[in-house]
Structures are given as C-alpha cells and as structure tokens.
Design a protein around this motif. Structure first.
Motif, PDB file in Angstrom:
ATOM      1  N   SER A 192       0.552  -1.542  -0.311  1.00 53.04           N
ATOM      2  CA  SER A 192       0.230  -0.035   0.078  1.00 53.04           C
ATOM      3  C   SER A 192       0.747   1.496  -0.206  1.00 53.04           C
ATOM      4  O   SER A 192       0.611   2.363  -0.134  1.00 53.04           O
ATOM      5  N   VAL A 193       2.230   1.137   0.317  1.00 55.36           N
ATOM      6  CA  VAL A 193       3.186   2.408   0.528  1.00 55.36           C
ATOM      7  C   VAL A 193       3.763   2.100  -1.005  1.00 55.36           C
ATOM      8  O   VAL A 193       3.960   4.068  -1.752  1.00 55.36           O
ATOM      9  N   ILE A 194       2.749   1.588  -2.013  1.00 56.28           N
ATOM     10  CA  ILE A 194       3.511   2.237  -3.101  1.00 56.28           C
ATOM     11  C   ILE A 194       3.023   3.530  -4.308  1.00 56.28           C
ATOM     12  O   ILE A 194       3.826   3.907  -4.552  1.00 56.28           O
ATOM     13  N   LEU A 195       2.525   3.663  -3.508  1.00 55.51           N
ATOM     14  CA  LEU A 195       1.538   4.881  -4.263  1.00 55.51           C
ATOM     15  C   LEU A 195       1.844   5.766  -4.206  1.00 55.51           C
ATOM     16  O   LEU A 195       2.428   6.520  -4.852  1.00 55.51           O
ATOM     17  N   PRO A 196       2.481   6.371  -2.386  1.00 57.93           N
ATOM     18  CA  PRO A 196       2.216   7.650  -2.062  1.00 57.93           C
ATOM     19  C   PRO A 196       3.527   7.918  -2.601  1.00 57.93           C
ATOM     20  O   PRO A 196       3.949   8.543  -2.939  1.00 57.93           O
ATOM     21  N   TYR A 197       4.629   7.031  -1.888  1.00 62.47           N
ATOM     22  CA  TYR A 197       6.095   7.731  -2.506  1.00 62.47           C
ATOM     23  C   TYR A 197       6.510   7.432  -4.077  1.00 62.47           C
ATOM     24  O   TYR A 197       6.806   8.038  -4.119  1.00 62.47           O
ATOM     25  N   ALA A 198       6.040   7.308  -5.242  1.00 55.66           N
ATOM     26  CA  ALA A 198       6.129   7.090  -6.337  1.00 55.66           C
ATOM     27  C   ALA A 198       4.977   8.606  -6.509  1.00 55.66           C
ATOM     28  O   ALA A 198       6.381   9.298  -7.085  1.00 55.66           O
ATOM     29  N   ILE A 199       4.330   9.320  -5.594  1.00 53.14           N
ATOM     30  CA  ILE A 199       4.007  10.292  -6.017  1.00 53.14           C
ATOM     31  C   ILE A 199       5.215  11.935  -5.574  1.00 53.14           C
ATOM     32  O   ILE A 199       5.189  12.528  -5.857  1.00 53.14           O
ATOM     33  N   VAL A 200       5.448  10.742  -4.657  1.00 55.78           N
ATOM     34  CA  VAL A 200       7.023  11.899  -3.829  1.00 55.78           C
ATOM     35  C   VAL A 200       7.468  12.220  -5.121  1.00 55.78           C
ATOM     36  O   VAL A 200       8.039  13.646  -4.398  1.00 55.78           O
ATOM     37  N   ALA A 201       8.197  10.968  -5.730  1.00 58.04           N
ATOM     38  CA  ALA A 201       9.694  11.639  -5.984  1.00 58.04           C
ATOM     39  C   ALA A 201       8.749  11.857  -8.128  1.00 58.04           C
ATOM     40  O   ALA A 201       9.925  12.706  -8.285  1.00 58.04           O
TER      41      ALA A 201
END
Length: 421
Positions: A192-201
């Motif tokens: 579930s953390v894949i999407l939020p960290y992709a946005i941050v990158a």
C-alpha cells in the motif's frame, strides 16, 4: 566595508525565500510520512516498539553520516547545485521505497529511508544557513521560524496523506489495536506504500528542475568559508552558543521525534483514546498543525522580544504538558501530547539561529555540525526500549527531561559574550 549582498533590499530575496520555503515543506512532509509509516510497518513486520523506533533511528543516523560530506559538497559545487542533488537523492530513495514495498523487505526499507534522509540532510545544511543570513542578523530567528512554518505545514498535511493512502488502504491501519493479520493481509498492506512514494518521487524531480533553473542570490562574502591561511585565526569552539547549541539540537530531536513517532501508538491505547491507527493518524495532524501555528506566531513575536526569552518560555510549557501526558489518562493525556507541538514549534529554528550567530566565515561548518546533531533523533530507540520495559506512557518522562536542557540553553548556553552581531 559593507557586503553588497547584505545591502540588497529584502524584496530581492523574496522570490528565493518563497522557493526555498517549498523545500522546507517537502522535507517536513516526507519526514512525517514516517510517523504513519512506522505503525504501518510495525503491523506488517510484527515489530516490537524497540524495532519500530530502530527504523527511525536509521533515518536520523543519516544526519550524522551525511552532514559533514554535505558541507564539503556545498563548498565544492555551491548551494544551488547541492539543493538539486539533494532533491534527486531523495527522489531515488522514494523510488527505492516502492521496490521495498513490492518485495516486501524490512532491510531494503531501512536502506531506502537512509537514502532519503541523506538527501534531506544535504538540503538542511544548505537551506537553513541561507535563510538565516540573507537578512539582518537581529531577525534571523524570526526569518527561519517563518520558513520553518512552511516545514510544519508539510508535517501537518503528511499525516492526512499517510492516513489516507497508507493506513486507510491497509487492513492493519483500519483494525483495532491487537488485531493479528494473516500473511496475505501483511503482503497487501506492505504494497500500500507504493503509490504514495511514487507520487513523492515525481514531485521531488519536478522541484529539482525548478531549483536548477532559478537564479538564487549569493549568500554574501561575510559568510563565505575562510581561506585555509585565515582559518588559524578562527575557531568554532570559541563560540559557546555553538558548543552548547549542538547538544541542544541533539537533545531536542530526541523529544520531537519520540513524541511524533509514538503518538499513534499512544493515543490508540484503550485507556487513552482507544482509536484505530487510521483515526489516530488524523489527530497527529493537530500535533504538527500546532507546530505550524507556533512558528508563524513565533516569527511575529521575535520581532518584539529576544529569541532566547521565547525559547525559555516554550521549554517550560513543553515540560508541563509532558508531565500531564505521563500522569493523566484518557483525552486529557491525548490533548496534552497534542499541545506539546505548539511549544516545540520554535525550538529547532531558534536553537539553530542562536547556534550560528556570530560565526561569520565559519557559518557553513557550524551549520554542518548543528545539522549533524539532528542525529539525536536516532536515540528515539531509547524511548522505544523504555516503552517496552516500563510502559509507553512512562517513556515520555525522557521527553520531559529533554525540555529541561533546552531551558538551560535558552537561559545560559546561548547567552555568551563570544557572540558578535
């Protein structure tokens, strides 16, 4: 002789300071995602409090490791390129977090958090002294508190982001305390953390491009690193405000990070507020919101009263509410812990500006040492150990003790005749 850079009107720096404020926002945002990430990882990997806080310790060890190399990099390539490099390093770490989540891997998670924190360290070493010296010395604390308020805005929105995209999309985040997850549920939660960290990158890369193309003004000759031949006449250790400021930053970070990282677990307890991790994550927004409000207020108040005086008052207030947190229960304990954010708000930027005051050409090195002291956040693992051994609520006595050293620094450590305006 007047430094031409120092003589420029404030309007010349307004655009630069506005842009730099976005950096403060972003590293505050990313740092506080950890506050929702930690209870999430505790559930995914079935960690003790000690193991959970060890994750944050790795984050802050990066400050210790990367601070001096960051100062040397700034000396070699300049402030602007260093800011760009820092943002790209953070973006690489954020992408690495998506890899760690897809595996999932506790070890890769630790490594990627270290990478992100190293990038933030470079930004901190470059941006904090820049903001402190671009205007009149007497308003340095006010100015840094103002842009740090944007840092707090990032920390305020991060729990909402994390609660919705991490805790709200996971079984562990929406279940009551003590719920045991199946292997399949742990795997789904990890991803579930894949999407939020992709946005941050993506956001970090865009910001790096903007910084690279922006004409940042020079800091001025008064703060440039002294030549090797001249350095024999200068010593950082003659500045007592710096000598006592380094442990002040170190000890304050133990308090700030301990409160933030254990907040969700604390208010989730049945005898405190009996909330789910997702619900507690939303209340965490109020803790960081208090820091934002306090920094805006502090920036205004420091135009009228000395920074040391306000720092002393804040440390006394923080001590009082932490004692209430330890010795009360229910909503009183929860709101006391939330209120400490208001008192913590001005501590880091005020200690930092008091610490580099009067350093002149040693500003870069002094800044590097003060940022290195952020590694004090790594000792949050001590509070985790105390929580495992003596109980989570009693562990906040460590926080209360930290507030007393900040009071000492405000009343005596920062007031030194070695400081020259």
């Amino acid at each position: 002789m007047t430094d031409p850079a120092a003589a420029r009107p404030a309007a010349d720096y307004r655009a630069a300071l506005t842009l730099l404020a976005t950096l403060f926002f972003m590293w505050g945002f990313i740092t506080v995602i950890n506050n929702t990430l930690l209870p999430h990882l505790r559930s995914v990997f079935d960690l003790s409090y000690t193991q959970t806080t060890l994750i944050e310790s790795v984050w802050f060890i990066a400050y210790f490791v990367a601070s001096i190399p960051s100062a040397k990099l700034i000396e070699r390539v300049g402030y602007q390129r260093s800011l760009v490099i820092g943002l790209l390093v953070m973006a690489a770490g954020a992408l690495g977090m998506t890899l760690a989540a897809s595996l999932p891997s506790y070890g890769v998670t630790l490594a990627m958090l270290f990478v992100i924190a190293s990038g933030i360290t470079l930004l901190q070493v470059a941006a904090n002294p820049y903001v402190a010296v671009v205007g009149p010395p007497e308003t340095a604390s006010s100015r840094l508190n103002l842009v740090q308020a944007l840092n707090s805005a990032g920390t305020m929105f991060a729990p909402l982001f994390g609660a919705y995209l991490i805790l709200g999309r996971s079984v562990g985040g929406t279940a009551r305390s003590g719920t045991v997850l199946t292997s399949a549920e742990r795997l789904a939660d990890a991803r579930s953390v894949i999407l939020p960290y992709a946005i941050v990158a993506v956001v970090l890369v865009v910001l790096a491009v903007v910084i690279a193309r922006f004409p940042l003004p020079a800091m001025g000759s008064a703060t440039r690193r002294a030549a090797k031949a001249d350095r024999r006449q200068h010593s950082l250790w003659r500045h007592r405000n710096l000598v006592f400021g380094i442990p002040a930053i170190f000890i304050y970070l133990i308090a700030e990070i301990g409160v933030a990282n254990l907040f969700v677990n604390f208010v989730s307890q049945p005898d405190i507020a009996d909330l789910t991790a997702e619900q507690a994550g939303r209340y965490l927004t109020l803790l960081w919101g208090g820091m934002m409000v306090g920094r805006f207020a502090g920036a205004a108040i420091m135009q009228r009263i000395p920074a040391e005086t306000l720092l002393a008052a804040a440390s006394v207030g923080a001590f009082i509410v932490m004692m209430v947190t330890v010795f009360s229960t229910g909503l009183v304990a929860m709101w006391a812990l939330i209120l400490v954010g208001l008192f913590h708000s001005i501590m880091f930027p005020t200690i930092f500006t008091l610490g580099i005051r009067g350093l002149g050409p040693l500003t870069e090195e002094g800044s590097g040492l003060l940022i290195m002291a952020i590694a004090g956040g790594a000792l949050v693992v001590v509070q985790g150990w105390l929580a495992d051994r003596y109980g989570l609520q009693r562990s906040f006595l460590l926080t209360a003790a930290c507030e007393l050293y900040v009071l000492f620094y405000a009343l005596w450590g920062a007031r030194t005749p070695a400081v020259r305006a």
